[in-house]
Design a protein around this motif. Structure first.
Motif, PDB file in Angstrom:
ATOM      1  N   ASN A 167       0.825  -1.208   0.000  1.00  0.00           N
ATOM      2  CA  ASN A 167       0.000   0.000   0.000  1.00  0.00           C
ATOM      3  C   ASN A 167       0.862   1.262   0.000  1.00  0.00           C
ATOM      4  O   ASN A 167       1.973   1.276   0.534  1.00  0.00           O
ATOM      5  CB  ASN A 167      -0.935  -0.004   1.209  1.00  0.00           C
ATOM      6  N   THR A 184      -0.480   0.548  -9.572  1.00  0.00           N
ATOM      7  CA  THR A 184      -0.930   0.137  -8.249  1.00  0.00           C
ATOM      8  C   THR A 184      -0.891  -1.376  -8.047  1.00  0.00           C
ATOM      9  O   THR A 184      -0.760  -1.849  -6.922  1.00  0.00           O
ATOM     10  CB  THR A 184      -2.356   0.627  -7.980  1.00  0.00           C
ATOM     11  N   ASN A 185      -1.050  -2.161  -9.123  1.00  0.00           N
ATOM     12  CA  ASN A 185      -1.036  -3.631  -9.002  1.00  0.00           C
ATOM     13  C   ASN A 185      -2.006  -4.133  -7.940  1.00  0.00           C
ATOM     14  O   ASN A 185      -1.721  -5.054  -7.172  1.00  0.00           O
ATOM     15  CB  ASN A 185       0.380  -4.133  -8.672  1.00  0.00           C
ATOM     16  N   CYS A 186      -3.192  -3.510  -7.875  1.00  0.00           N
ATOM     17  CA  CYS A 186      -4.282  -3.931  -6.983  1.00  0.00           C
ATOM     18  C   CYS A 186      -4.060  -3.579  -5.516  1.00  0.00           C
ATOM     19  O   CYS A 186      -4.811  -4.044  -4.650  1.00  0.00           O
ATOM     20  CB  CYS A 186      -4.566  -5.427  -7.113  1.00  0.00           C
ATOM     21  N   PHE A 187      -3.047  -2.779  -5.203  1.00  0.00           N
ATOM     22  CA  PHE A 187      -2.853  -2.329  -3.829  1.00  0.00           C
ATOM     23  C   PHE A 187      -3.453  -0.931  -3.656  1.00  0.00           C
ATOM     24  O   PHE A 187      -3.683  -0.215  -4.627  1.00  0.00           O
ATOM     25  CB  PHE A 187      -1.371  -2.322  -3.466  1.00  0.00           C
ATOM     26  N   TYR A 202      -4.194   1.334 -12.827  1.00  0.00           N
ATOM     27  CA  TYR A 202      -4.844   0.619 -11.733  1.00  0.00           C
ATOM     28  C   TYR A 202      -5.121  -0.826 -12.114  1.00  0.00           C
ATOM     29  O   TYR A 202      -5.458  -1.128 -13.255  1.00  0.00           O
ATOM     30  CB  TYR A 202      -6.171   1.293 -11.362  1.00  0.00           C
ATOM     31  N   GLY A 203      -5.024  -1.708 -11.141  1.00  0.00           N
ATOM     32  CA  GLY A 203      -5.463  -3.078 -11.330  1.00  0.00           C
ATOM     33  C   GLY A 203      -6.967  -3.185 -11.122  1.00  0.00           C
ATOM     34  O   GLY A 203      -7.621  -2.250 -10.661  1.00  0.00           O
ATOM     35  N   ASN A 204      -7.536  -4.317 -11.423  1.00  0.00           N
ATOM     36  CA  ASN A 204      -8.986  -4.486 -11.336  1.00  0.00           C
ATOM     37  C   ASN A 204      -9.518  -4.324  -9.925  1.00  0.00           C
ATOM     38  O   ASN A 204     -10.665  -3.960  -9.721  1.00  0.00           O
ATOM     39  CB  ASN A 204      -9.385  -5.868 -11.873  1.00  0.00           C
ATOM     40  N   GLU A 205      -8.688  -4.606  -8.913  1.00  0.00           N
ATOM     41  CA  GLU A 205      -9.159  -4.552  -7.538  1.00  0.00           C
ATOM     42  C   GLU A 205      -8.467  -3.449  -6.734  1.00  0.00           C
ATOM     43  O   GLU A 205      -8.426  -3.489  -5.523  1.00  0.00           O
ATOM     44  CB  GLU A 205      -8.938  -5.906  -6.860  1.00  0.00           C
ATOM     45  N   SER A 206      -7.912  -2.461  -7.420  1.00  0.00           N
ATOM     46  CA  SER A 206      -7.226  -1.394  -6.719  1.00  0.00           C
ATOM     47  C   SER A 206      -8.199  -0.550  -5.922  1.00  0.00           C
ATOM     48  O   SER A 206      -9.351  -0.360  -6.297  1.00  0.00           O
ATOM     49  CB  SER A 206      -6.498  -0.497  -7.726  1.00  0.00           C
TER      50      SER A 206
END
Length: 211
Positions: A167, A184-187, A202-206
């Motif tokens: 994070n 971000t790689n989802c972080f 951004y990743g899908n779950e960022s």
């Protein structure tokens, strides 16, 4: 040693770790480090005035501020250890390699920590001082452990790419120059304001928290 001044017309060869409790000043001479470390321990504030010298390994375990009176304090790799509060009181610590942290608390201060290596670099579990700078002509800076800035602290990315593997929390301003990126790689990524073009990936779950 409480204070050390290196002013040599020849070569200074390290045969063990160099431990400096307070102030270190470099004026002249060739320093052969031989794989040994510069260790900054103790509870007394110190200043690093070491000019063009690049210290290969620096270990900081202070409970008081470290001021930098030269333009930069240049290091290859630096580690924060112990349970002390490490405060960067002023000046710029220029990191060409990695910053690792095993300390339990971290101070900020008015100084700058700048990542400027040409290869891959990483920073782990660190509270940055007033300014965290990224100025890399090549290579990626990886956030390997949760990274936050002190209250009012800024992050400035003028060259290079930042990738999150943990994070990243910027308490004030995140500045990205054209051609740079923060991936971000989802972080989680949080900041108060964003300057420059939006070079965020951004990743899908960022989780993006803009306050």
């Amino acid at each position: 040693f409480p204070n050390i001044v290196i002013n040599s017309t020849g070569t200074v060869t390290m045969t063990t770790d160099l431990r400096v409790n307070r102030n270190l000043t470099y004026t002249s001479g060739t320093i052969v480090q031989n794989g040994f470390s510069l260790v900054l321990p103790g509870s007394v504030a110190g200043t690093m005035n070491t000019g063009s010298v690049v210290w290969n390994n620096v270990v900081i375990s202070k409970t008081a501020g470290i001021g930098i009176t030269s333009t930069t304090f240049q290091v290859q790799n630096v580690s924060l250890t112990g349970v002390s509060v490490v405060v960067f009181a002023g000046g710029t610590m220029r990191i060409l390699g990695n910053l690792s942290s095993g300390a339990s608390t971290y101070g900020g201060g008015s100084g700058t920590v700048s990542f400027e290596g040409t290869g891959a670099q990483s920073v782990a579990s660190f509270t940055a001082p007033a300014v965290l700078a990224v100025n890399k002509s090549s290579g990626i800076l990886t956030i390997a452990g949760d990274l936050v800035t002190q209250a009012g602290g800024d992050v400035s990315v003028t060259a290079g790419r930042v990738e999150q593997a943990a994070n990243f929390s910027v308490s004030d301003e995140l500045s990205l120059s054209p051609g740079t990126a923060c991936i971000t790689n989802c972080f989680a990524l949080s900041y108060v304001s964003l300057l420059g073009p939006l070079y965020l990936v951004y990743g899908n779950e960022s989780v993006i928290n803009i306050t």
